[in-house]
Design an enzyme around this catalytic site. Sequence first.
Site, PDB file in Angstrom:
ATOM      1  N   GLY A 242      69.959  35.344  26.673  1.00  0.00           N
ATOM      2  CA  GLY A 242      68.970  35.289  25.604  1.00  0.00           C
ATOM      3  C   GLY A 242      69.571  35.613  24.251  1.00  0.00           C
ATOM      4  O   GLY A 242      69.167  35.064  23.221  1.00  0.00           O
ATOM      5  N   ARG A 243      70.562  36.507  24.257  1.00  0.00           N
ATOM      6  CA  ARG A 243      71.205  36.878  22.997  1.00  0.00           C
ATOM      7  C   ARG A 243      71.939  35.718  22.364  1.00  0.00           C
ATOM      8  O   ARG A 243      72.047  35.630  21.140  1.00  0.00           O
ATOM      9  CB  ARG A 243      72.162  38.052  23.249  1.00  0.00           C
ATOM     10  CG  ARG A 243      71.427  39.357  23.448  1.00  0.00           C
ATOM     11  CD  ARG A 243      72.293  40.437  24.047  1.00  0.00           C
ATOM     12  NE  ARG A 243      71.482  41.644  24.272  1.00  0.00           N
ATOM     13  CZ  ARG A 243      71.824  42.643  25.056  1.00  0.00           C
ATOM     14  NH1 ARG A 243      72.984  42.599  25.711  1.00  0.00           N
ATOM     15  NH2 ARG A 243      71.039  43.696  25.196  1.00  0.00           N
ATOM     16  N   TYR A 362      65.342  42.147  17.822  1.00  0.00           N
ATOM     17  CA  TYR A 362      64.885  41.817  19.172  1.00  0.00           C
ATOM     18  C   TYR A 362      65.999  41.283  20.077  1.00  0.00           C
ATOM     19  O   TYR A 362      67.054  40.884  19.624  1.00  0.00           O
ATOM     20  CB  TYR A 362      63.665  40.914  19.179  1.00  0.00           C
ATOM     21  CG  TYR A 362      63.670  39.559  18.544  1.00  0.00           C
ATOM     22  CD1 TYR A 362      64.813  38.909  18.123  1.00  0.00           C
ATOM     23  CD2 TYR A 362      62.450  38.888  18.384  1.00  0.00           C
ATOM     24  CE1 TYR A 362      64.766  37.654  17.559  1.00  0.00           C
ATOM     25  CE2 TYR A 362      62.392  37.619  17.821  1.00  0.00           C
ATOM     26  CZ  TYR A 362      63.551  37.011  17.403  1.00  0.00           C
ATOM     27  OH  TYR A 362      63.488  35.773  16.846  1.00  0.00           O
ATOM     28  N   GLU A 363      65.717  41.363  21.370  1.00  0.00           N
ATOM     29  CA  GLU A 363      66.690  41.053  22.426  1.00  0.00           C
ATOM     30  C   GLU A 363      67.985  41.858  22.263  1.00  0.00           C
ATOM     31  O   GLU A 363      69.093  41.368  22.485  1.00  0.00           O
ATOM     32  CB  GLU A 363      66.958  39.542  22.494  1.00  0.00           C
ATOM     33  CG  GLU A 363      65.723  38.794  22.976  1.00  0.00           C
ATOM     34  CD  GLU A 363      66.000  37.389  23.450  1.00  0.00           C
ATOM     35  OE1 GLU A 363      67.094  37.156  24.005  1.00  0.00           O
ATOM     36  OE2 GLU A 363      65.121  36.536  23.285  1.00  0.00           O
ATOM     37  N   GLY A 364      67.799  43.121  21.873  1.00  0.00           N
ATOM     38  CA  GLY A 364      68.926  44.035  21.700  1.00  0.00           C
ATOM     39  C   GLY A 364      69.265  44.212  20.240  1.00  0.00           C
ATOM     40  O   GLY A 364      69.714  43.277  19.580  1.00  0.00           O
TER      41      GLY A 364
END
Length: 380
Positions: A242-243, A362-364
Amino acid sequence: MDFKLTEEHEMIRQAARDFAKNELLPGVIERDEKQEFPKAQIKQLGELGFMGMMASPEYGGGGMDTISYVIAMEELSKVDASASVVVSVNNSLVCWGLDTYGTPEQKEKYLSQLTTGEKIGAFCLSEPEAGSDATSQKTTAIDKGDHYVINGTKNWITNGNSADIYLVIAQTDREKKHKGINAFIVEKGMEGFEVGPKEQKMGIRGSDTHSLNFNDVKVPKENRIGEDGFGFKFAMKTLSGGRIGIAAQALGIASGAYELAKEYAKTRKAFGTEIMNHQAIAFKIADMHTQIEAARHLVMKAAWDKDQGNNYDLSGAMAKLYASQVAMEVATEAVQVHGGNGYVKEYHVERLMRDAKITQIYEGTSEIQKIVISRSVFKD
């Protein structure tokens, strides 16, 4: 080393670029103002194959590589990051997670509807007290034999109200800590599942972000993804991919802002000449171009690693860290190049600047990416 894209890659770029220009650009400012989900546009993206690009053709997916996906993400994000984040979550987190780890029955029932955009997916990991610290899950899933009972709250969920299928991470055995976490497929409409209020956000305002409440939600045993205790690993593996998608989104935001700034510099005059002839502006454009090119190489390398079957935790983290930083810096400078015009909605760059910030969160968060990178560096 071969930096040339294939003919198929170039066709995907052109298709995504045309869609962004013809379908996303009209009304993008109004959708941002009204916080309106781009429902019609997402449906079209599904029909064109952009909602399940990397998924197996057997279940309606495009069977494409990750490079194709990041190319499409960049082009869509140049114009509308609210739409592109829907594409990112559906592709990277939901479709990829189900395609890679789901059972044939789960894929047949759920994936085949997600790949075509007939239904939209959401990935539910974050909680009020478990954002960056994903191990601190308070949402519980109690094993009742043939089903689980889920209780808890999830926060900041992209596609929170628009989704039909939710991948929910929950704690089954607290004593086992992260090894006691599971992942479940939850359908909208299941008794006890409620969508909370919509978040009032600074950017990506067309994307609907909600909290979700689970009150004694009964989920069939067959809706668990993987073996008992696989949930945390599932979440981390899925987020690593996803990143790469969010890195491509950040790259697209930066590219879109840069292109607007460059065109403005070619036409706007000050002190008797176009402002591109002033070194103060020309050097800004030079810095933007260089940063974007560096970010693009990192994003493509991460996508290539994933396609080659290499470990992409490090390259994905570096791509997201740097591309999100570039998105914020380039979008801010694009506003500066536009001067007073950059501060008003008509010229688009102020929206791109607001959209850019979330890519660092988001997503880390960027801080989490640095943890991933430093751990990998010292491991070697």
